[in-house]
Design a protein around this motif. Sequence first.
Motif, short mmCIF file in Angstrom:
data_model
loop_
_atom_site.label_atom_id
_atom_site.label_comp_id
_atom_site.label_asym_id
_atom_site.label_seq_id
_atom_site.Cartn_x
_atom_site.Cartn_y
_atom_site.Cartn_z
N PRO A 24 0.84 -1.20 0.00
CA PRO A 24 0.00 0.00 0.00
C PRO A 24 0.87 1.25 0.00
N SER A 25 0.29 2.34 -0.40
CA SER A 25 1.01 3.61 -0.32
C SER A 25 0.20 4.56 0.56
N LEU A 26 0.94 5.37 1.30
CA LEU A 26 0.28 6.35 2.17
C LEU A 26 -0.42 7.40 1.33
N GLY A 27 -1.59 7.79 1.78
CA GLY A 27 -2.36 8.81 1.07
C GLY A 27 -3.02 9.77 2.04
N PRO A 28 -3.75 10.71 1.52
CA PRO A 28 -4.42 11.68 2.39
C PRO A 28 -5.44 11.02 3.32
N GLU A 29 -5.96 9.87 2.94
CA GLU A 29 -6.93 9.16 3.79
C GLU A 29 -6.26 8.73 5.09
N HIS A 30 -5.01 8.28 5.01
CA HIS A 30 -4.29 7.90 6.22
C HIS A 30 -4.03 9.13 7.08
N GLN A 31 -3.65 10.23 6.44
CA GLN A 31 -3.33 11.45 7.17
C GLN A 31 -4.54 11.99 7.94
N ARG A 32 -5.75 11.71 7.48
CA ARG A 32 -6.95 12.18 8.20
C ARG A 32 -7.05 11.58 9.60
N LEU A 33 -6.43 10.43 9.80
CA LEU A 33 -6.44 9.80 11.12
C LEU A 33 -5.64 10.59 12.15
N GLU A 34 -4.82 11.52 11.68
CA GLU A 34 -3.99 12.35 12.56
C GLU A 34 -4.84 13.08 13.60
N THR A 35 -6.06 13.40 13.26
CA THR A 35 -6.93 14.16 14.17
C THR A 35 -7.16 13.43 15.50
N PHE A 36 -7.01 12.10 15.52
CA PHE A 36 -7.20 11.34 16.75
C PHE A 36 -5.97 11.37 17.66
N ILE A 37 -4.79 11.58 17.09
CA ILE A 37 -3.53 11.40 17.81
C ILE A 37 -3.46 12.31 19.04
N GLY A 38 -3.11 11.70 20.18
CA GLY A 38 -2.95 12.46 21.42
C GLY A 38 -3.58 11.75 22.60
N GLU A 39 -3.63 12.48 23.70
CA GLU A 39 -4.23 12.01 24.95
C GLU A 39 -5.57 12.71 25.14
N TRP A 40 -6.58 11.94 25.51
CA TRP A 40 -7.93 12.47 25.68
C TRP A 40 -8.49 12.08 27.04
N LYS A 41 -9.22 13.00 27.65
CA LYS A 41 -10.00 12.71 28.86
C LYS A 41 -11.46 13.00 28.52
N SER A 42 -12.32 12.07 28.89
CA SER A 42 -13.74 12.20 28.54
C SER A 42 -14.62 11.96 29.76
N GLU A 43 -15.82 12.54 29.68
CA GLU A 43 -16.86 12.31 30.67
C GLU A 43 -18.17 12.12 29.95
N GLY A 44 -19.07 11.39 30.58
CA GLY A 44 -20.37 11.19 29.95
C GLY A 44 -21.27 10.34 30.79
N VAL A 45 -22.19 9.67 30.11
CA VAL A 45 -23.20 8.87 30.79
C VAL A 45 -23.53 7.64 29.94
N LEU A 46 -23.86 6.54 30.62
CA LEU A 46 -24.31 5.34 29.92
C LEU A 46 -25.79 5.46 29.59
N GLY A 47 -26.18 4.91 28.45
CA GLY A 47 -27.56 4.97 28.01
C GLY A 47 -28.32 3.70 28.33
N GLU A 48 -29.58 3.65 27.88
CA GLU A 48 -30.47 2.53 28.18
C GLU A 48 -29.94 1.18 27.71
N ALA A 49 -29.13 1.15 26.64
CA ALA A 49 -28.59 -0.11 26.14
C ALA A 49 -27.58 -0.72 27.12
N ALA A 50 -27.13 0.03 28.11
CA ALA A 50 -26.21 -0.48 29.12
C ALA A 50 -26.93 -1.26 30.21
N GLY A 51 -28.24 -1.43 30.06
CA GLY A 51 -29.02 -2.22 31.01
C GLY A 51 -29.04 -1.61 32.40
#
Length: 169
Positions: A24-51
């Motif tokens: 394979p060759s690297l393309g702009p599609e691979h580079q779009r994944l760059e937006t995820f790179i890093g450390e993240w902290k999140s908060e939220g809530v579980l929904g009805e599917a969590a029983g």
Amino acid sequence: MDPSHEVGKGPPAAMPQETREQAPSLGPEHQRLETFIGEWKSEGVLGEAAGPQARLKVTADAHYEWLPGGFFVLHQGVMRFGEDRLESTQILGFDASTGRYWIRLFDNHGFARDYEGQEQDGVWHFAGAHERVTMSFENANQQLNIHWEQSDDGVTWRLLCDLKGTRVH
């Protein structure tokens, strides 16, 4: 040593030349994944599917990094809710033959799941056999909204969890 070749009987028969798969060759599609790179902290809530855990508050830490070569992203995360925790490892990539992104997920509850999806205008959609997720970036990619849903029949979807993440590094 080839176990099918007897010692002293001459070299083994020549094998047909294997066809090599094109790298394979690297393309702009691979580079779009760059937006995820890093450390993240999140908060939220579980929904009805969590029983029975529905409506529990959730905190999560996630780390995304490039794997060598720049084709794939490794995600390692921990989500805490009540007395439980979900630890997961994911690999994200792009399949040029289908034009689709994918996620392979493995977690400490014993699940291994595959998701396929796409990105458009900073919004990522991935779907698997019984779950789907929408991830949208805001504020110059410093905030990440994550919306997971679950379905038993592929028609009726219920909220699994909603998270709001902030890039911390």
